[in-house]
Design an enzyme around this catalytic site. Structure first.
Site, short mmCIF file in Angstrom:
data_model
loop_
_atom_site.label_atom_id
_atom_site.label_comp_id
_atom_site.label_asym_id
_atom_site.label_seq_id
_atom_site.Cartn_x
_atom_site.Cartn_y
_atom_site.Cartn_z
N HIS A 47 36.96 2.78 -30.59
CA HIS A 47 36.86 1.32 -30.54
C HIS A 47 35.85 0.87 -29.48
CE1 HIS A 47 38.38 -2.66 -31.46
NE2 HIS A 47 38.62 -2.91 -30.17
N ASP B 2 38.41 4.62 -34.41
CA ASP B 2 38.90 3.32 -33.95
C ASP B 2 40.34 3.12 -34.42
OD1 ASP B 2 39.34 0.71 -33.20
OD2 ASP B 2 37.75 -0.15 -34.44
N SER C 215 35.89 -6.81 -31.73
CA SER C 215 37.33 -6.76 -31.51
C SER C 215 37.95 -8.15 -31.70
CB SER C 215 37.63 -6.18 -30.13
OG SER C 215 38.98 -5.80 -30.01
#
Length: 303
Positions: A279, A247, A164
């Site tokens: 995600h 995601d 991320s």
């Protein structure tokens, strides 16, 4: 100051953080803390080190189980995610993941604990990651302050990875290494970006607030795909981009992957797409089949 002023929001990024006009910061996810030690499941050892007392930048170092005091391992520098505002290298989520990854890949790892926004505006986290990689490089001649790195790290096989927002920081750190150089003795071989948090052409209130000096859409710290020239500055020889079917940031990872393929990067670019997952699913449900498969894939990339 009246209550209407103190309660006025200037940033609402729920369920992560809210910032009020009077400067008050409200975070909704507190980081837990797991002490370092020996992981009973994997035998991986860990310890905490202070990188910069002035900025309180720290790291957790992980050493795989071994019986040879002279054994060398590839070195992984890992940067955690959390939208720049939450999480820690010392939380249970990242401590457990690094234990598993270090054991599976048989690498020594340095997990970066950087300063979080909005208390520390960007580029503080980028500077902290750079400080850690320079600290690591200081060990390449065997004279650094951390014995585990001096004795066991193979500085000719160094990888950077992140998930991320950690992917965002990891990418730009490798770019900076290509621009500014790291000196002799340290070779960045590969870059692993898991579910990267890159900017696209949509307005992003969070980034606008926590990085007030951003140039906008074409800022290379957040949108590598808009800077093909800088992509060629990556000093590593191979890149692994990981996305997930569900995601919400998937398209940004795909765009980055395509941009890398069209750049002058002198190396290989690989992509992994996990079907049916969201995600950072591998952190939320680390024992599911897809998470274990991804763990093995990332480990094999470093070997």
């Amino acid at each position: 100051m009246d209550s209407s002023t103190t309660s006025e929001l200037v940033l609402d990024f729920f369920p992560f953080v809210r910032v009020y006009k009077d400067g008050r910061v409200q975070k909704f996810q507190e980081n837990d803390f797991v002490p370092p030690g020996v992981d009973p499941k994997t035998g991986v050892q860990s310890k905490d080190v202070v990188i910069s007392p002035e900025t309180n930048v720290s790291a957790r170092v992980f050493l795989p189980k071994n019986t040879d005091p002279n054994q060398k391992f590839p070195l992984l520098i890992y940067i955690h995610g959390g939208a720049f505002v939450i999480e820690s290298a010392f939380s249970s989520q990242y401590h457990n993941y690094l234990n598993s990854l270090v054991a599976e890949a048989n690498v020594i790892a340095v997990s970066v604990d950087y300063r979080l926004a909005p208390e520390h505006l960007l580029p503080a986290c980028y500077d902290d990651a750079w400080a850690v990689i320079q600290w690591v490089a200081f060990h390449a001649n065997g004279g650094g302050p951390e014995p585990w790195l001096n004795d066991h790290a193979d500085f000719g096989k160094v990888f950077l990875a992140g998930d991320s927002a950690g992917s965002t920081i990891a990418h730009y750190t490798v770019v900076r290494a290509g621009v500014d150089g790291l000196g002799s003795g340290l070779k960045l071989v590969g870059l692993v970006l898991v579910h990267p948090f890159f900017k696209n052409d949509e307005p992003d209130k969070l980034l606008h607030y926590i990085c007030p000096d951003s140039s906008g859409f074409d800022d290379p710290r957040f949108n590598p795909a808009a800077n093909l020239g800088l992509l060629s500055k990556l000093v590593c020889t191979k890149v692994l981009v990981v996305t997930a079917e569900r995601d919400f940031l998937r398209q940004r990872g795909l765009t980055y992957y395509e941009a890398l393929k069209n750049s002058e990067l002198g190396g290989s670019v690989e992509m992994v797409v996990t079907n049916g997952e969201e995600h950072v699913f591998h952190l939320k449900n680390p024992n599911c089949e897809n998470a274990l498969t991804l763990l093995k894939r990332v480990a094999s990339f470093m070997n």
